[in-house]
Motif scaffolding. Structure first.
Motif, short mmCIF file in Angstrom:
data_model
loop_
_atom_site.label_atom_id
_atom_site.label_comp_id
_atom_site.label_asym_id
_atom_site.label_seq_id
_atom_site.Cartn_x
_atom_site.Cartn_y
_atom_site.Cartn_z
N MET A 15 0.84 -1.17 0.00
CA MET A 15 0.00 0.00 0.00
C MET A 15 0.89 1.24 0.00
N LYS A 16 0.53 2.24 -0.76
CA LYS A 16 1.30 3.48 -0.80
C LYS A 16 0.62 4.51 0.09
N SER A 17 1.37 5.07 1.01
CA SER A 17 0.84 6.08 1.91
C SER A 17 0.60 7.38 1.15
N ALA A 18 -0.60 7.91 1.26
CA ALA A 18 -0.93 9.15 0.56
C ALA A 18 -0.14 10.32 1.15
N ALA A 19 0.06 10.30 2.45
CA ALA A 19 0.74 11.41 3.12
C ALA A 19 2.22 11.48 2.76
N SER A 20 2.92 10.34 2.80
CA SER A 20 4.36 10.35 2.59
C SER A 20 4.78 9.89 1.20
N GLY A 21 3.90 9.19 0.50
CA GLY A 21 4.25 8.65 -0.80
C GLY A 21 5.12 7.42 -0.72
N VAL A 22 5.26 6.84 0.46
CA VAL A 22 6.11 5.67 0.69
C VAL A 22 5.23 4.42 0.72
N TYR A 23 5.72 3.35 0.12
CA TYR A 23 4.99 2.09 0.15
C TYR A 23 5.19 1.42 1.50
N ARG A 24 4.14 0.79 2.03
CA ARG A 24 4.17 0.10 3.31
C ARG A 24 3.62 -1.31 3.12
N TRP A 25 4.10 -2.26 3.90
CA TRP A 25 3.58 -3.62 3.93
C TRP A 25 2.51 -3.68 5.02
N LEU A 26 1.34 -4.23 4.67
CA LEU A 26 0.24 -4.35 5.64
C LEU A 26 -0.19 -5.81 5.74
N LEU A 27 -0.54 -6.21 6.96
CA LEU A 27 -1.14 -7.51 7.21
C LEU A 27 -2.60 -7.26 7.50
N ASN A 28 -3.48 -7.75 6.64
CA ASN A 28 -4.91 -7.51 6.75
C ASN A 28 -5.62 -8.77 7.25
N SER A 29 -6.63 -8.56 8.05
CA SER A 29 -7.47 -9.66 8.52
C SER A 29 -8.89 -9.13 8.66
N ALA A 30 -9.87 -9.91 8.19
CA ALA A 30 -11.26 -9.47 8.29
C ALA A 30 -12.18 -10.67 8.40
N VAL A 31 -13.30 -10.45 9.05
CA VAL A 31 -14.34 -11.47 9.16
C VAL A 31 -15.68 -10.82 8.83
N PRO A 32 -16.56 -11.57 8.18
CA PRO A 32 -17.88 -11.01 7.84
C PRO A 32 -18.75 -10.91 9.11
N THR A 33 -19.65 -9.95 9.11
CA THR A 33 -20.62 -9.82 10.20
C THR A 33 -22.02 -9.95 9.62
N PHE A 34 -22.92 -10.45 10.44
CA PHE A 34 -24.29 -10.69 10.00
C PHE A 34 -25.27 -10.13 11.02
N SER A 35 -26.43 -9.75 10.55
CA SER A 35 -27.48 -9.26 11.43
C SER A 35 -28.10 -10.44 12.18
N ASP A 36 -28.97 -10.14 13.13
CA ASP A 36 -29.66 -11.20 13.87
C ASP A 36 -30.48 -12.10 12.95
N LYS A 37 -30.88 -11.56 11.81
CA LYS A 37 -31.67 -12.33 10.84
C LYS A 37 -30.79 -13.14 9.89
N GLY A 38 -29.48 -12.97 10.02
CA GLY A 38 -28.57 -13.71 9.17
C GLY A 38 -28.16 -12.98 7.90
N ASP A 39 -28.58 -11.72 7.76
CA ASP A 39 -28.20 -10.94 6.58
C ASP A 39 -26.78 -10.40 6.74
N PHE A 40 -26.05 -10.47 5.66
CA PHE A 40 -24.69 -9.93 5.67
C PHE A 40 -24.75 -8.42 5.91
N SER A 41 -23.93 -7.94 6.89
CA SER A 41 -23.96 -6.51 7.18
C SER A 41 -22.61 -5.83 6.95
N GLY A 42 -21.58 -6.58 6.67
CA GLY A 42 -20.29 -5.96 6.39
C GLY A 42 -19.14 -6.79 6.94
N TYR A 43 -18.00 -6.14 7.06
CA TYR A 43 -16.80 -6.80 7.57
C TYR A 43 -16.26 -6.03 8.76
N VAL A 44 -15.63 -6.74 9.67
CA VAL A 44 -14.86 -6.14 10.76
C VAL A 44 -13.44 -6.63 10.56
#
Length: 92
Positions: free
Chosen positions: A1-30
């Protein structure tokens, strides 16, 4: 990823899990993003040093704080007659 502020590339470790409403509908990621640039740079430096030491024609032996061999290049194998895998006992 390239930092907009500095213009320097950075290595990122990303992790995400989906979240669902009480009805089971997909509501996004955390998720999280952790900057691991320093870790990647240290890994690359370590690889570079290992490659450089493997090309040295002199025997190179590195010891840890407990006097165990932590590095032993091919020239040390030839000089002392032991394979790297067998050199884990304390050096005395």
């Amino acid at each position: 990823m390239k930092s907009a502020a500095s213009g320097v590339y950075r290595w990122l470790l990303n992790s995400a899990v989906p979240t669902f409403s009480d009805k089971g509908d997909f509501s996004g990621y955390v998720g999280t993003c952790v900057d691991i640039t320093h870790r990647r740079e240290a890994e690359e430096q370590s690889k570079f040093q290992a490659r450089a030491l493997s090309q040295v024609s002199d025997a190179v032996v590195a010891l840890d704080n407990e006097w165990r061999i932590s590095y032993w290049n091919a020239a040390a194998e030839r000089l002392y007659g032991y394979l790297t895998a067998t050199c884990s006992k304390p050096f005395t």
